[in-house]
Design a protein around this motif. Structure first.
Motif, mmCIF file in Angstrom:
data_model
loop_
_atom_site.group_PDB
_atom_site.id
_atom_site.type_symbol
_atom_site.label_atom_id
_atom_site.label_comp_id
_atom_site.label_asym_id
_atom_site.label_seq_id
_atom_site.Cartn_x
_atom_site.Cartn_y
_atom_site.Cartn_z
ATOM 1 N N ARG A 81 18.197 33.429 -39.660
ATOM 2 C CA ARG A 81 17.349 34.396 -40.364
ATOM 3 C C ARG A 81 17.847 35.789 -39.983
ATOM 4 O O ARG A 81 17.834 36.155 -38.804
ATOM 5 C CB ARG A 81 15.885 34.209 -39.958
ATOM 6 C CG ARG A 81 15.288 32.891 -40.430
ATOM 7 C CD ARG A 81 13.983 32.590 -39.719
ATOM 8 N NE ARG A 81 12.949 33.551 -40.042
ATOM 9 C CZ ARG A 81 12.041 33.396 -41.010
ATOM 10 N NH1 ARG A 81 12.056 32.290 -41.750
ATOM 11 N NH2 ARG A 81 11.119 34.304 -41.233
ATOM 12 N N SER A 82 18.288 36.560 -40.952
ATOM 13 C CA SER A 82 18.853 37.878 -40.676
ATOM 14 C C SER A 82 17.791 38.967 -40.878
ATOM 15 O O SER A 82 16.664 38.708 -41.299
ATOM 16 C CB SER A 82 20.049 38.140 -41.603
ATOM 17 O OG SER A 82 19.603 38.479 -42.912
ATOM 18 N N ALA A 83 18.190 40.208 -40.589
ATOM 19 C CA ALA A 83 17.318 41.356 -40.845
ATOM 20 C C ALA A 83 17.567 41.942 -42.231
ATOM 21 O O ALA A 83 16.990 42.988 -42.565
ATOM 22 C CB ALA A 83 17.551 42.417 -39.778
ATOM 23 N N PHE B 73 6.665 36.017 -53.179
ATOM 24 C CA PHE B 73 7.912 35.612 -52.526
ATOM 25 C C PHE B 73 8.673 36.817 -51.976
ATOM 26 O O PHE B 73 9.061 37.726 -52.712
ATOM 27 C CB PHE B 73 8.789 34.825 -53.500
ATOM 28 C CG PHE B 73 8.140 33.579 -54.011
ATOM 29 C CD1 PHE B 73 8.021 32.463 -53.198
ATOM 30 C CD2 PHE B 73 7.615 33.529 -55.296
ATOM 31 C CE1 PHE B 73 7.395 31.310 -53.653
ATOM 32 C CE2 PHE B 73 6.996 32.381 -55.760
ATOM 33 C CZ PHE B 73 6.875 31.270 -54.946
ATOM 34 N N HIS B 74 8.899 36.793 -50.662
ATOM 35 C CA HIS B 74 9.700 37.807 -49.989
ATOM 36 C C HIS B 74 10.063 37.255 -48.616
ATOM 37 O O HIS B 74 9.624 36.166 -48.237
ATOM 38 C CB HIS B 74 8.923 39.120 -49.854
ATOM 39 C CG HIS B 74 7.709 39.018 -48.977
ATOM 40 N ND1 HIS B 74 6.515 38.446 -49.403
ATOM 41 C CD2 HIS B 74 7.492 39.397 -47.692
ATOM 42 C CE1 HIS B 74 5.624 38.483 -48.429
ATOM 43 N NE2 HIS B 74 6.192 39.054 -47.370
ATOM 44 N N GLY B 75 10.851 38.002 -47.880
ATOM 45 C CA GLY B 75 11.233 37.540 -46.543
ATOM 46 C C GLY B 75 12.681 37.858 -46.246
ATOM 47 O O GLY B 75 13.371 38.524 -47.031
ATOM 48 N N PRO B 76 13.183 37.378 -45.121
ATOM 49 C CA PRO B 76 14.554 37.687 -44.724
ATOM 50 C C PRO B 76 15.577 36.876 -45.505
ATOM 51 O O PRO B 76 15.292 35.774 -45.984
ATOM 52 C CB PRO B 76 14.579 37.288 -43.244
ATOM 53 C CG PRO B 76 13.603 36.148 -43.180
ATOM 54 C CD PRO B 76 12.490 36.528 -44.134
ATOM 55 N N THR B 77 16.770 37.428 -45.628
ATOM 56 C CA THR B 77 17.894 36.660 -46.148
ATOM 57 C C THR B 77 18.410 35.752 -45.040
ATOM 58 O O THR B 77 18.712 36.218 -43.930
ATOM 59 C CB THR B 77 19.030 37.585 -46.616
ATOM 60 O OG1 THR B 77 18.550 38.431 -47.656
ATOM 61 C CG2 THR B 77 20.215 36.772 -47.137
ATOM 62 N N VAL B 78 18.458 34.464 -45.307
ATOM 63 C CA VAL B 78 19.085 33.527 -44.372
ATOM 64 C C VAL B 78 20.587 33.525 -44.648
ATOM 65 O O VAL B 78 21.015 33.544 -45.811
ATOM 66 C CB VAL B 78 18.501 32.112 -44.529
ATOM 67 C CG1 VAL B 78 19.210 31.121 -43.605
ATOM 68 C CG2 VAL B 78 16.999 32.126 -44.230
ATOM 69 N N VAL B 79 21.383 33.545 -43.587
ATOM 70 C CA VAL B 79 22.834 33.571 -43.727
ATOM 71 C C VAL B 79 23.445 32.367 -43.017
ATOM 72 O O VAL B 79 22.914 31.887 -42.008
ATOM 73 C CB VAL B 79 23.437 34.877 -43.159
ATOM 74 C CG1 VAL B 79 22.999 36.081 -43.987
ATOM 75 C CG2 VAL B 79 23.053 35.088 -41.690
ATOM 76 N N SER B 80 24.553 31.892 -43.556
ATOM 77 C CA SER B 80 25.331 30.853 -42.869
ATOM 78 C C SER B 80 26.550 31.510 -42.249
ATOM 79 O O SER B 80 27.091 32.486 -42.780
ATOM 80 C CB SER B 80 25.748 29.750 -43.851
ATOM 81 O OG SER B 80 26.515 30.269 -44.923
#
Length: 266
Positions: A149-151, A160-167
C-alpha cells in the motif's frame, strides 16, 4: 506449490479447471504464460456505477478488461467454459469492509445482483519482460509478487478511494530502463512503472514486509521498480466498507483465454 502439470506451458482452460476442482489453490504467477490474467472485483449492482467510474479515473491501477451484467457467472469475451464462482484458486469475501472468508469457490456466496469487473494484471506484462530476457526473481523462486500500500492516492468516485497498491520487482538499472520501455506500451495491464528507487518516497518503509504477496530480496546492484497493482480496488473496497463484495485473493488470478500477444499487440 502447483503440481507439475500446471506450468508456464499450461493452457488457460487447464488452469481454470484445476481451480474449479480444488487442485490449484495457490497463486497463478508464472502459470499459463501465454495467457492474460485478470484481477476480479465482484460488487452488488447498486455500487457498480461508482466502481466503474473509480476504474475509469484510475486506469493504471484498474485497467478494465470486461464488465458483466448483474448475475452473470460467465464472461464469453474472456473464455469458454469459464465460471466466475469457481475458476479462481482463492477468493476473498468482504462484509462492511472486513474480510470474512477466503474460499476456493464462492458459489454459496453468489447473488443475482452481482456485477463482475475483470481488471488487467501485471502477471501479463511479466510475460513480455521474460520474453525480452529480463529475469524476475519471484517467478524463478515460484513465489507471489511483493505488493505494498503506497502513499500515492487514487482519485475518488462515490465511496471508493484509498491508496494505490503497487507491485515491486527488483531489477538492475539496465533492465529497469528496458522494463519501462516495454511496459509503457502495455496500458491494459498497468503500463509503465509509477516509481523507481527509494521506496520511502512513496510511503513504503520496509520492503521486507509487503502488505500482500511474498517478500522478495533486493540485492545491492538492484533498484526496486514499482508498478500500479490490480489489488488497488481491494483497498478502495475496504475503505468504502461495502455491505458485501467478493474479490480474488492477491496473486490468485482468473486466467483467461485471451493471449498476451493479442491483447498487447505482439
Amino acid at each position: 506449490m502447483p503440481d507439475l502439470a500446471l506450468s508456464s506451458a499450461a493452457t488457460a482452460l487447464q488452469i481454470r479447471r484445476a481451480s474449479r476442482a480444488g487442485v490449484l489453490t495457490g497463486h497463478t504467477s508464472g502459470l499459463a504464460a501465454a495467457h492474460v490474467q485478470a484481477n476480479l472485483a465482484i460488487l452488488p449492482a447498486a455500487q457498480a456505477a461508482d466502481f466503474q467510474r473509480f476504474c475509469d479515473l484510475n486506469p493504471q491501477a484498474c485497467p478494465l478488461l470486461a464488465v458483466t451484467s448483474p448475475g452473470d457467472t460467465a464472461v464469453p469475451a474472456l473464455g469458454a467454459d469459464l465460471d466466475l464462482r469457481s475458476d479462481v484458486p482463492r477468493y476473498r469475501v468482504w462484509r462492511d469492509g472486513e474480510l470474512v472468508d477466503e474460499p476456493n469457490d464462492v458459489g454459496r456466496w453468489w447473488r443475482d445482483d452481482l456485477v463482475t469487473f475483470a481488471i488487467g494484471c501485471s502477471f501479463s506484462f511479466e510475460h513480455a519482460l521474460l520474453a525480452e530476457g529480463i529475469a524476475l526473481r519471484h517467478v524463478e523462486q515460484g513465489r507471489n509478487v511483493a505488493m505494498y500500500r503506497s502513499a500515492i492516492p487514487t482519485r475518488a468516485a462515490g465511496p471508493f478511494h484509498g491508496p494505490t497498491v503497487v507491485s515491486m520487482r527488483p531489477l538492475r538499472a539496465a533492465d529497469a530502463i528496458r522494463a519501462v520501455q516495454i511496459t509503457s506500451r502495455l496500458p491494459q495491464v498497468h503500463g509503465a512503472p509509477l516509481h523507481i528507487g527509494d521506496p520511502s518516497l512513496i510511503g513504503i518503509h520496509d520492503l521486507a514486509r509487503p502488505d500482500y504477496g511474498d517478500a522478495i530480496e533486493l540485492r545491492p546492484d538492484e533498484l526496486p521498480v514499482f508498478w500500479a497493482c490490480g489489488v488497488t480496488p481491494q483497498a478502495a473496497i475496504a475503505t468504502a466498507r461495502l455491505p458485501f463484495c467478493i474479490t480474488h485473493a492477491p496473486g490468485h488470478m482468473l486466467v483467461t483465454d485471451l493471449l498476451n500477444r493479442e491483447l498487447l499487440g505482439h
